[in-house]
Design a protein around this motif. Structure first.
Motif, PDB file in Angstrom:
ATOM      1  N   UNK A 130      35.305  18.717  19.175  1.00 24.20           N
ATOM      2  CA  UNK A 130      34.668  17.418  18.928  1.00 24.20           C
ATOM      3  C   UNK A 130      35.606  16.483  18.176  1.00 24.20           C
ATOM      4  N   UNK A 131      36.232  16.994  17.125  1.00 23.20           N
ATOM      5  CA  UNK A 131      37.147  16.161  16.342  1.00 23.20           C
ATOM      6  C   UNK A 131      38.377  15.765  17.145  1.00 23.20           C
ATOM      7  N   UNK A 132      38.859  16.672  17.974  1.00 24.06           N
ATOM      8  CA  UNK A 132      40.073  16.408  18.746  1.00 24.06           C
ATOM      9  C   UNK A 132      39.779  15.706  20.067  1.00 24.06           C
ATOM     10  N   UNK A 133      38.506  15.533  20.376  1.00 24.78           N
ATOM     11  CA  UNK A 133      38.089  14.893  21.629  1.00 24.78           C
ATOM     12  C   UNK A 133      38.642  15.657  22.836  1.00 24.78           C
ATOM     13  N   UNK A 134      38.466  16.955  22.780  1.00 25.18           N
ATOM     14  CA  UNK A 134      38.878  17.824  23.876  1.00 25.18           C
ATOM     15  C   UNK A 134      37.641  18.467  24.494  1.00 25.18           C
ATOM     16  N   UNK A 135      37.696  18.805  25.770  1.00 27.14           N
ATOM     17  CA  UNK A 135      36.529  19.404  26.423  1.00 27.14           C
ATOM     18  C   UNK A 135      36.336  20.855  26.011  1.00 27.14           C
ATOM     19  N   UNK A 136      35.085  21.277  25.979  1.00 22.10           N
ATOM     20  CA  UNK A 136      34.814  22.688  25.814  1.00 22.10           C
ATOM     21  C   UNK A 136      35.206  23.409  27.096  1.00 22.10           C
ATOM     22  N   UNK A 137      35.726  24.613  26.952  1.00 20.99           N
ATOM     23  CA  UNK A 137      36.285  25.329  28.101  1.00 20.99           C
ATOM     24  C   UNK A 137      35.333  26.408  28.595  1.00 20.99           C
ATOM     25  N   UNK A 138      35.179  26.488  29.909  1.00 19.44           N
ATOM     26  CA  UNK A 138      34.375  27.552  30.493  1.00 19.44           C
ATOM     27  C   UNK A 138      35.105  28.886  30.342  1.00 19.44           C
ATOM     28  N   UNK A 139      34.324  29.931  30.180  1.00 14.53           N
ATOM     29  CA  UNK A 139      34.904  31.260  29.983  1.00 14.53           C
ATOM     30  C   UNK A 139      35.519  31.782  31.282  1.00 14.53           C
ATOM     31  N   UNK A 140      36.374  32.764  31.127  1.00 15.94           N
ATOM     32  CA  UNK A 140      36.889  33.486  32.289  1.00 15.94           C
ATOM     33  C   UNK A 140      36.553  34.960  32.107  1.00 15.94           C
ATOM     34  N   UNK A 141      36.713  35.702  33.179  1.00 15.53           N
ATOM     35  CA  UNK A 141      36.435  37.135  33.153  1.00 15.53           C
ATOM     36  C   UNK A 141      37.692  37.917  33.481  1.00 15.53           C
ATOM     37  N   UNK A 142      37.673  39.191  33.083  1.00 14.37           N
ATOM     38  CA  UNK A 142      38.698  40.126  33.514  1.00 14.37           C
ATOM     39  C   UNK A 142      38.043  41.093  34.484  1.00 14.37           C
ATOM     40  N   UNK A 143      38.623  41.205  35.664  1.00 14.44           N
ATOM     41  CA  UNK A 143      38.113  42.135  36.666  1.00 14.44           C
ATOM     42  C   UNK A 143      39.063  43.304  36.842  1.00 14.44           C
ATOM     43  N   UNK A 144      38.513  44.457  37.141  1.00 14.60           N
ATOM     44  CA  UNK A 144      39.318  45.664  37.371  1.00 14.60           C
ATOM     45  C   UNK A 144      39.298  45.977  38.859  1.00 14.60           C
ATOM     46  N   UNK A 145      40.479  46.005  39.486  1.00 12.88           N
ATOM     47  CA  UNK A 145      40.581  46.361  40.889  1.00 12.88           C
ATOM     48  C   UNK A 145      41.324  47.685  41.001  1.00 12.88           C
ATOM     49  N   UNK A 146      40.999  48.452  42.047  1.00 15.68           N
ATOM     50  CA  UNK A 146      41.581  49.786  42.215  1.00 15.68           C
ATOM     51  C   UNK A 146      41.984  50.022  43.660  1.00 15.68           C
ATOM     52  N   UNK A 147      43.054  50.754  43.846  1.00 14.90           N
ATOM     53  CA  UNK A 147      43.515  51.068  45.191  1.00 14.90           C
ATOM     54  C   UNK A 147      42.672  52.201  45.775  1.00 14.90           C
ATOM     55  N   UNK A 148      42.750  52.382  47.069  1.00 13.40           N
ATOM     56  CA  UNK A 148      42.016  53.455  47.731  1.00 13.40           C
ATOM     57  C   UNK A 148      42.693  54.792  47.460  1.00 13.40           C
ATOM     58  N   UNK A 149      41.885  55.848  47.416  1.00 12.52           N
ATOM     59  CA  UNK A 149      42.429  57.188  47.233  1.00 12.52           C
ATOM     60  C   UNK A 149      43.103  57.398  45.891  1.00 12.52           C
ATOM     61  N   UNK A 150      42.431  56.975  44.814  1.00 12.33           N
ATOM     62  CA  UNK A 150      43.000  57.135  43.478  1.00 12.33           C
ATOM     63  C   UNK A 150      43.219  58.608  43.156  1.00 12.33           C
ATOM     64  N   UNK A 151      44.283  58.882  42.431  1.00  7.26           N
ATOM     65  CA  UNK A 151      44.520  60.236  41.939  1.00  7.26           C
ATOM     66  C   UNK A 151      43.512  60.546  40.847  1.00  7.26           C
ATOM     67  N   UNK A 152      43.408  61.813  40.480  1.00  8.72           N
ATOM     68  CA  UNK A 152      42.482  62.199  39.417  1.00  8.72           C
ATOM     69  C   UNK A 152      42.851  61.499  38.106  1.00  8.72           C
ATOM     70  N   UNK A 153      44.152  61.380  37.847  1.00 10.21           N
ATOM     71  CA  UNK A 153      44.597  60.710  36.623  1.00 10.21           C
ATOM     72  C   UNK A 153      44.201  59.241  36.622  1.00 10.21           C
ATOM     73  N   UNK A 154      44.345  58.569  37.773  1.00  9.37           N
ATOM     74  CA  UNK A 154      43.985  57.158  37.868  1.00  9.37           C
ATOM     75  C   UNK A 154      42.473  56.968  37.742  1.00  9.37           C
ATOM     76  N   UNK A 155      41.708  57.903  38.306  1.00 10.29           N
ATOM     77  CA  UNK A 155      40.254  57.840  38.165  1.00 10.29           C
ATOM     78  C   UNK A 155      39.844  57.948  36.704  1.00 10.29           C
ATOM     79  N   UNK A 156      40.499  58.844  35.978  1.00  7.62           N
ATOM     80  CA  UNK A 156      40.186  59.020  34.568  1.00  7.62           C
ATOM     81  C   UNK A 156      40.508  57.747  33.779  1.00  7.62           C
TER      82      UNK A 156
END
Length: 286
Positions: free
Chosen positions: A248-274
């Motif tokens: 408000x003091x700086x006359x800047x817009x409020x910013x919309x949030x962002x998310x972090x998404x987790x993507x995974x490859x097919x056929x994960x190893x047991x270690x990657x699954x863990x």
């Protein structure tokens, strides 16, 4: 006479605290609300302390509850560490994971350190890049898992594991309110934070210019610190020597949030699954 604390009761207490109310905790623990309330009562009787009180918005910890919470978390962490050590001591191999630099240098080290302690036979290869480069690396088969920034209002890239409130940051000496043109210190396009800043400034009718463009998070921090421009960062990742700007003091817009998404490859190893399960577990209540 020694008394053994029930780990089940302790876990219920921590879950209720993390969820903020018994209704959400009951869904997560797959138990009825009355059963959850009874478990909390049994734990309070064991400790002879009142840990939680009900309020209009959910539950609130008492002073004794706040005192007990760190010990409860430590007890559960030790239990889980010992369990995984003996149940998964044969899990081994290499897991390739990518993450944006800001997340990789703030929250990820703690998670990966705890994971490595639990799975000492798993080697971790970490790639720090902008989200678009991480997506390219993932599509090229160079990553098993990737944490990527995504728009909550758009099509999700992966499973949401983190939500980031964004804030403007500047040096202590910089005054933005009187500037006719807002100087930005940001990453090159495409960048979610850059897009949030420019979109917000346009809607507010403020002029802007790219004063400093850098792919390195450390470089952007240095530019903001030197007063070359204002930046955009997740609130929990703002360095101690940078100032969160009052919009408000700086006359800047409020910013919309962002998310972090987790993507995974097919056929994960047991270690990657863990590791995938570990990341989800560590972040879901943070």
């Amino acid at each position: 006479m020694k008394v053994n604390l029930s780990l089940e009761l302790v876990r219920t207490f921590v879950t209720v605290v993390d969820c903020g109310n018994i209704t959400k905790a009951s869904k997560l623990l797959l138990r009825g609300q009355s059963a959850i309330s009874m478990q909390i009562k049994r734990l309070e009787e064991l400790l002879d302390k009142k840990l939680l009180t009900r309020s209009k918005i959910g539950v609130v910890m008492t002073g004794e509850g706040e005192r007990f919470l760190p010990d409860a978390r430590e007890l559960l962490q030790l239990n889980d560490k010992i369990y995984m050590k003996y149940m998964d001591d044969r899990v081994a191999g290499t897991v390739r994971i990518g993450a944006p630099e800001d997340f990789a240098t703030s929250h990820l080290p703690r998670i990966l350190s705890n994971f490595s302690n639990a799975y000492p036979n798993v080697a971790l290869e970490v790639t720090c890049e902008l989200t678009m480069q991480l997506l390219d690396d993932f599509d090229a088969g160079k990553l098993d898992l990737a944490l990527v920034k995504q728009d909550p209002d758009g099509s999700p890239l992966g499973m949401q594991v983190w939500r980031e409130p964004l804030v403007w940051v500047s040096s202590d000496s910089m005054s933005i309110a009187g500037m006719s043109v807002v100087p930005l210190a940001c990453a090159p396009n495409p960048c979610v934070y850059r897009e949030r800043a420019i979109t917000g400034l346009k809607k507010l009718g403020r002029e802007w210019r790219e004063a400093y463009i850098c792919t390195s998070l450390a470089g952007i921090h240095a530019a903001v610190r030197a007063g070359l421009g204002v930046g955009v960062l997740p609130k929990e990742m703002v360095p101690a020597d940078l100032r969160i700007v009052n919009t408000e003091k700086a006359q800047l817009p409020r910013l919309r949030a962002t998310e972090m998404g987790l993507i995974e490859s097919k056929g994960l190893s047991k270690a990657a699954e863990r590791l995938r399960e570990y990341i989800i577990q560590e972040l879901e209540h943070k």
